[in-house]
Motif scaffolding. Sequence first.
Motif, PDB file in Angstrom:
ATOM      1  N   ALA A  43       0.820  -1.211   0.000  1.00  0.00           N
ATOM      2  CA  ALA A  43       0.000   0.000   0.000  1.00  0.00           C
ATOM      3  C   ALA A  43       0.855   1.262   0.000  1.00  0.00           C
ATOM      4  CB  ALA A  43      -0.933   0.006   1.204  1.00  0.00           C
ATOM      5  N   LYS A  44       2.092   1.167   0.494  1.00  0.00           N
ATOM      6  CA  LYS A  44       2.936   2.356   0.608  1.00  0.00           C
ATOM      7  C   LYS A  44       4.142   2.371  -0.316  1.00  0.00           C
ATOM      8  CE  LYS A  44       1.662   3.289   5.364  1.00  0.00           C
ATOM      9  NZ  LYS A  44       2.142   3.517   6.722  1.00  0.00           N
ATOM     10  N   GLY A  45       4.512   1.230  -0.897  1.00  0.00           N
ATOM     11  CA  GLY A  45       5.739   1.224  -1.689  1.00  0.00           C
ATOM     12  C   GLY A  45       5.799   0.123  -2.724  1.00  0.00           C
ATOM     13  N   PHE A  46       6.958   0.014  -3.364  1.00  0.00           N
ATOM     14  CA  PHE A  46       7.128  -0.907  -4.487  1.00  0.00           C
ATOM     15  C   PHE A  46       8.601  -1.197  -4.719  1.00  0.00           C
ATOM     16  CE2 PHE A  46       7.309   3.423  -5.848  1.00  0.00           C
ATOM     17  CZ  PHE A  46       8.401   3.465  -6.695  1.00  0.00           C
ATOM     18  N   ARG A  47       8.847  -2.266  -5.477  1.00  0.00           N
ATOM     19  CA  ARG A  47      10.182  -2.577  -5.985  1.00  0.00           C
ATOM     20  C   ARG A  47      10.016  -2.757  -7.479  1.00  0.00           C
ATOM     21  NH1 ARG A  47      12.452  -8.154  -4.695  1.00  0.00           N
ATOM     22  NH2 ARG A  47      13.084  -8.541  -6.806  1.00  0.00           N
ATOM     23  N   LEU A  48      10.945  -2.198  -8.245  1.00  0.00           N
ATOM     24  CA  LEU A  48      10.847  -2.322  -9.694  1.00  0.00           C
ATOM     25  C   LEU A  48      12.201  -2.538 -10.328  1.00  0.00           C
ATOM     26  CD1 LEU A  48      11.912   0.611 -10.849  1.00  0.00           C
ATOM     27  CD2 LEU A  48       9.585   1.298 -10.434  1.00  0.00           C
ATOM     28  N   ARG A  49      12.173  -2.985 -11.567  1.00  0.00           N
ATOM     29  CA  ARG A  49      13.377  -3.166 -12.389  1.00  0.00           C
ATOM     30  C   ARG A  49      13.189  -2.275 -13.613  1.00  0.00           C
ATOM     31  NH1 ARG A  49      13.149  -8.539 -13.564  1.00  0.00           N
ATOM     32  NH2 ARG A  49      14.127  -8.952 -11.570  1.00  0.00           N
ATOM     33  N   THR A  50      14.191  -1.452 -13.899  1.00  0.00           N
ATOM     34  CA  THR A  50      14.102  -0.503 -15.009  1.00  0.00           C
ATOM     35  C   THR A  50      15.123  -0.827 -16.086  1.00  0.00           C
ATOM     36  OG1 THR A  50      15.663   1.006 -13.961  1.00  0.00           O
ATOM     37  CG2 THR A  50      13.329   1.386 -13.504  1.00  0.00           C
ATOM     38  N   ALA A  51      14.926  -0.225 -17.241  1.00  0.00           N
ATOM     39  CA  ALA A  51      15.885  -0.361 -18.337  1.00  0.00           C
ATOM     40  C   ALA A  51      17.108   0.509 -18.086  1.00  0.00           C
ATOM     41  CB  ALA A  51      15.219   0.031 -19.660  1.00  0.00           C
ATOM     42  N   ARG A  52      16.970   1.471 -17.174  1.00  0.00           N
ATOM     43  CA  ARG A  52      18.049   2.413 -16.858  1.00  0.00           C
ATOM     44  C   ARG A  52      18.051   2.645 -15.353  1.00  0.00           C
ATOM     45  NH1 ARG A  52      18.180   8.739 -18.567  1.00  0.00           N
ATOM     46  NH2 ARG A  52      19.988   9.216 -17.294  1.00  0.00           N
ATOM     47  N   ALA A  53      19.225   2.730 -14.752  1.00  0.00           N
ATOM     48  CA  ALA A  53      19.318   2.929 -13.309  1.00  0.00           C
ATOM     49  C   ALA A  53      18.727   4.280 -12.898  1.00  0.00           C
ATOM     50  CB  ALA A  53      20.774   2.839 -12.862  1.00  0.00           C
ATOM     51  N   LEU A  54      17.980   4.266 -11.796  1.00  0.00           N
ATOM     52  CA  LEU A  54      17.418   5.490 -11.222  1.00  0.00           C
ATOM     53  C   LEU A  54      18.356   6.009 -10.145  1.00  0.00           C
ATOM     54  CD1 LEU A  54      13.717   4.278 -10.904  1.00  0.00           C
ATOM     55  CD2 LEU A  54      14.679   5.781 -12.649  1.00  0.00           C
ATOM     56  N   GLU A  55      17.994   7.113  -9.511  1.00  0.00           N
ATOM     57  CA  GLU A  55      18.802   7.699  -8.442  1.00  0.00           C
ATOM     58  C   GLU A  55      17.987   7.790  -7.165  1.00  0.00           C
ATOM     59  OE1 GLU A  55      20.146  11.518  -9.724  1.00  0.00           O
ATOM     60  OE2 GLU A  55      21.213  10.719 -11.448  1.00  0.00           O
TER      61      GLU A  55
END
Length: 92
Positions: A43-55
């Motif tokens: 309800a408050k957060g998430f984990r994801l995988r991206t094509a490009r690293a985030l900061e």
Amino acid sequence: MKHEGMLEGRELLSRGPRIDVRWNVMVRWAGRSIPAEVLNVSAKGFRLRTARALEVGAEVALRFAKDTPVKAVIQWVSGKEAGGVFAESIAL
């Protein structure tokens, strides 16, 4: 597993249950949209995988299909995986 107590002088906070998912989303960040896959969500957060690293600290907007974008802030990054918190809790 639930942990209670102290860790290096900080109290451990209980977090809500996470649900494993495989949702394709677009992440709006730094003036561009990048494809990503949400791996788990609460309800408050998430984990994801991206094509490009985030900061860490990046303010992003996640677009799930044709829904209104959901604002969030990235809390941790490990390579192309990242975790964040929603600006407002969501209904699961």
